[in-house]
Enzyme design. Structure first.
Site, PDB file in Angstrom:
ATOM      1  N   TYR A 135       0.871  -1.178   0.000  1.00  0.00           N
ATOM      2  CA  TYR A 135       0.000   0.000   0.000  1.00  0.00           C
ATOM      3  C   TYR A 135       0.905   1.224   0.000  1.00  0.00           C
ATOM      4  CZ  TYR A 135      -3.823  -3.039   1.670  1.00  0.00           C
ATOM      5  OH  TYR A 135      -4.764  -4.024   1.808  1.00  0.00           O
ATOM      6  N   THR A 161      -1.509  -2.300  -4.228  1.00  0.00           N
ATOM      7  CA  THR A 161      -2.961  -2.311  -4.077  1.00  0.00           C
ATOM      8  C   THR A 161      -3.465  -0.879  -4.081  1.00  0.00           C
ATOM      9  OG1 THR A 161      -2.876  -4.358  -2.803  1.00  0.00           O
ATOM     10  CG2 THR A 161      -4.866  -3.030  -2.596  1.00  0.00           C
ATOM     11  N   LYS A 229      -2.932  -3.663  -8.422  1.00  0.00           N
ATOM     12  CA  LYS A 229      -4.014  -4.540  -7.981  1.00  0.00           C
ATOM     13  C   LYS A 229      -5.215  -3.722  -7.505  1.00  0.00           C
ATOM     14  CE  LYS A 229      -4.814  -8.656  -5.158  1.00  0.00           C
ATOM     15  NZ  LYS A 229      -6.105  -8.304  -4.567  1.00  0.00           N
ATOM     16  N   HIS A 253     -11.010  -6.589  -4.097  1.00  0.00           N
ATOM     17  CA  HIS A 253     -10.420  -6.759  -2.773  1.00  0.00           C
ATOM     18  C   HIS A 253     -11.176  -7.825  -1.971  1.00  0.00           C
ATOM     19  CE1 HIS A 253      -7.442  -4.439  -0.175  1.00  0.00           C
ATOM     20  NE2 HIS A 253      -7.887  -5.362   0.676  1.00  0.00           N
TER      21      HIS A 253
END
Length: 364
Positions: A135, A161, A229, A253
């Site tokens: 992240y 992500t 992602k 997710h």
């Protein structure tokens, strides 16, 4: 034993062995859990249209992804806190993935440090690919330190992500009051980062102010290839290609962020079309059977990721349980491919995926 029966067995065993709050953490989704449920329902709405007399011989489910040969078109998606499931945690998962010849994407929120995860994988199979999920943090020096750790550990890709500008609201976790790890466990990748007291961990932070500029900064600051992602919109897919990433993950997710999001497999075809073959597209969310994997491959995915089934195997039987999940999926994928007339994933075509119950259209 069919893949569905195997997962049902492991899931039931895992539920009996996990603390109820930890079970809910793994199983739960955001809000009313509509996106969570829709991921699996969407696959059940699709059927595979087999081709016959193709003469391709035995099916080989192996694929090549970012230059690595995978023995099955399934990677292990990033999931947090594996040591809640089993004392060996991510070490067991890494060993099982390496033995199966596939990729573990180890989470930034792992309960085992990334260097130990890669070492465990390569003790089983030298050269095993481990990717690091990241992240982007609001403080760039924190992100930079995490990337350097992944590089030093020998990770071969970063999986960024991007679907989490804020944390999803997890109803089950709120009900259980589960908001921190039990004593003795920590998010080890967050230890000794800038701003943390010596020997202590930082919290993972989200920020809606993060933008494509931050992704570009990351790309320019590392030689590791970047996979993005959490892409569902075709315009974001095209932008990611333009920004120089090497792969995309179509993902909601696991239903843990936007509860109003579509199922991942419903978003897949438009993203594949937008990318136009310029980079590999992966998918996760709701994959439970070999038929699910083959459906995603036919719709243009290069591979799929699985998350919760791996956690069920880990909680139920440790490393052996994860190995059973991966072996079961590989065998089932090869079987379904053969029944569909495919010798390799490249032989599958989108016109082999039809809506269940719909009339097959002439000329498809």
């Amino acid at each position: 034993m069919s893949g569905g029966d195997l997962l049902a067995e492991l899931r039931a065993k895992a539920r009996t062995r996990l603390d109820p709050a930890h079970w809910d953490f793994y199983e739960g989704g955001a809000g009313a859990e509509r996106a969570l449920a829709e991921n699996e329902r969407a696959f059940r709405r699709l059927a595979l249209l087999p081709r016959v007399l193709c003469g391709r011989g035995p099916a080989d489910p192996a694929v090549t992804l970012l230059g690595d040969r995978l023995e099955l078109p399934v990677v292990i998606s990033p999931t947090a806190f594996h040591r809640l499931a089993h004392p060996d945690g991510e070490l067991a998962t890494a060993r099982a993935a390496a033995a199966a010849g596939t990729v573990l994407i180890t989470s930034m929120a792992a309960t085992t440090a990334v260097a130990d995860v890669t070492a465990a994988a390569r003790a089983v199979r030298p050269g095993a690919a481990v990717w690091f999920q990241l992240y982007l943090q609001p403080e760039r020096e924190v992100t930079r330190a995490l990337v350097r750790r992944a590089e030093a550990a020998g990770c071969t890709a970063l999986v960024v992500t991007v679907d989490s500008p804020v944390f999803g609201r997890r109803t089950r976790d709120d009900r259980n009051g589960f908001h921190e790890l039990p004593p003795g466990l920590a998010t080890e990748n967050m230890r000794d980062l800038p701003g943390a007291p010596p020997g202590r961990t930082r919290d993972i932070a989200m920020s809606p102010a993060l933008s494509w500029d931050d992704l570009r900064w990351l790309r320019d600051g590392t030689e590791l290839p970047i996979v993005v992602k959490g892409v569902l919109h075709p315009r974001d897919a095209r932008r990611a290609v333009d920004e120089g990433v090497v792969g995309l993950f179509v993902s909601n997710h696991g239903g843990r962020q936007l509860d109003a999001a579509p199922a991942s497999v419903d978003a897949l075809p438009a993203v594949v079309d937008a990318v136009g073959g310029r980079l590999p597209v992966l998918l996760d969310g709701g994959v439970r059977t070999g038929a699910d994997v083959v459906t995603a491959l036919a719709l243009g995915a290069a591979a799929v990721g699985v998350g919760r089934p791996v956690l069920w195997g880990l909680a139920a039987e440790g490393e052996a349980g994860v190995a059973r999940v991966l072996a079961g999926l590989r065998a089932e994928v090869a079987h379904v491919m053969a029944l569909c007339g495919a010798g390799a994933s490249a032989d599958l075509t989108a016109d082999q995926v039809v809506a269940r119950g719909a009339r097959v259209v002439a000329g498809c």
